[in-house]
Design an enzyme around this catalytic site. Structure first.
Site, mmCIF file in Angstrom:
data_model
loop_
_atom_site.group_PDB
_atom_site.id
_atom_site.type_symbol
_atom_site.label_atom_id
_atom_site.label_comp_id
_atom_site.label_asym_id
_atom_site.label_seq_id
_atom_site.Cartn_x
_atom_site.Cartn_y
_atom_site.Cartn_z
ATOM 1 N N ARG A 184 29.019 -43.707 -1.770
ATOM 2 C CA ARG A 184 29.032 -42.358 -1.199
ATOM 3 C C ARG A 184 28.452 -41.336 -2.198
ATOM 4 O O ARG A 184 27.805 -40.368 -1.807
ATOM 5 C CB ARG A 184 30.458 -41.964 -0.771
ATOM 6 N N ALA B 4 26.322 -27.772 13.569
ATOM 7 C CA ALA B 4 26.514 -26.658 12.642
ATOM 8 C C ALA B 4 25.174 -26.155 12.096
ATOM 9 O O ALA B 4 24.998 -24.947 11.902
ATOM 10 C CB ALA B 4 27.415 -27.101 11.496
ATOM 11 N N HIS C 283 39.844 -30.898 -0.809
ATOM 12 C CA HIS C 283 39.988 -32.349 -0.997
ATOM 13 C C HIS C 283 39.277 -32.854 -2.252
ATOM 14 O O HIS C 283 38.953 -34.032 -2.347
ATOM 15 C CB HIS C 283 39.480 -33.096 0.247
ATOM 16 N N PRO D 122 30.032 -30.113 18.150
ATOM 17 C CA PRO D 122 29.412 -30.609 19.385
ATOM 18 C C PRO D 122 30.439 -31.191 20.355
ATOM 19 O O PRO D 122 30.172 -31.294 21.548
ATOM 20 C CB PRO D 122 28.451 -31.710 18.914
#
Ligand code: APR
Length: 250
Positions: free
Chosen positions: A75, A236, A124, A219
């Site tokens: 990631r 967005a 976070h 959405p």
């Protein structure tokens, strides 16, 4: 109507023009258009058989710290390659125009800051930082440390990403500031979040209880949609720039 397609009405635009204070909560949908997959999206390649919800936990790290560290490395690579998108940039422009502005994000990718936003509250954590899994404080691997996960230079315990896992507490200061901003704002925008993960998901309700106008940008439907004064349907990266453009020249 400035942009009937996404639900941006004159009433919303004038409320936003009048607002003295705006608070925003973003989630992974805001970074989707930058190429960082949302948490609930199917994973691809090597990681397709794992559920993120099963990797982003203290139990998963205890069971298999190497696996969890490798997943975060994957990631991190996605985040390194990603660039802020027009949605991130629209929020920096909104910050410039509103007297008091606060941006709380559940995203750990740092893209709001990279886009130029200043008052960012990372609820976070941040995936590019590491911390000691034993002592809890921020720490980075020693140069040349090839172990997986790398080891804390202080105590030799495993390092872990400095992010909040399922079941863990949020950084107190950041959450308190986000909660204060929610209670004090005139308009609250919730963008790109499934509104499922607490306590972040409680922020829009705090704002609404204090009288703020509640706007959702997504959405799809979320549990928040039915409580929103305006549900702007769309991505967005399209809706936020349209909203800021509708405010006109500063
Ligand atoms: N624009 C806006 N919203 C989008 C877009 C887009 N381009 N693409 C997807 N979305 C919406 C989805 O419809 C969904 O509601 O973004 C939301 C993403 O939801 P999640 O993956 O649940 O992400 P988030 O709400 O940020 O999750 C909260 O939970 O997984 C943990 O710690 C992790 O911070 C994360 C938290």
């Amino acid at each position: 109507m400035p942009n009937a397609g996404s639900g941006i009405t004159d009433a919303l635009v004038s409320a936003l023009r009048r607002a003295r204070s705006v608070a925003v909560l973003t989630g992974s949908g805001v970074s989707a258009e930058s190429g960082v997959p949302t948490f609930r999206d199917a994973q691809t390649g090597l990681w397709a058989r794992y559920e993120p919800q099963e990797l982003a936990t203290p139990e998963a790290f205890e069971r298999d710290p190497g696996l969890v560290w490798e997943w975060y490395e994957w990631r991190r690579d996605l985040v390194r390659a990603a660039k802020p998108n027009p949605g991130h940039r629209a929020l920096t422009e909104l910050e410039r125009r509103v007297p008091s502005f606060s941006l709380a994000t559940q995203n750990v990718d740092g893209l709001h800051r990279r886009a130029g936003s200043e008052s960012v509250l990372e609820l976070h954590g941040n995936i590019m930082r590491s911390k000691c899994s034993v002592e809890g404080m921020e720490a980075e691997p020693r140069e040349g440390d090839e172990s997986v996960p790398p080891l804390c230079p202080g105590c030799g315990g495993f390092l872990r990403p400095d992010v909040v896992w399922f079941g863990e507490a949020l950084p107190e200061d950041a959450f308190a500031a986000a909660s204060g901003a929610a209670r004090g704002c005139d308009v609250f925008l919730s963008a790109g979040t499934s509104s499922l993960v607490y306590p972040a998901a409680s922020l829009p309700y705090e704002a609404a209880r204090s009288g703020a106008l509640l706007v959702e940008i997504n959405p799809d439907d979320t549990p928040l949609t039915q409580h929103a004064d305006h549900a702007l349907r769309g991505r967005a990266g399209e809706v936020l720039p349209a909203l800021v453009a509708a405010l006109g020249e500063a």
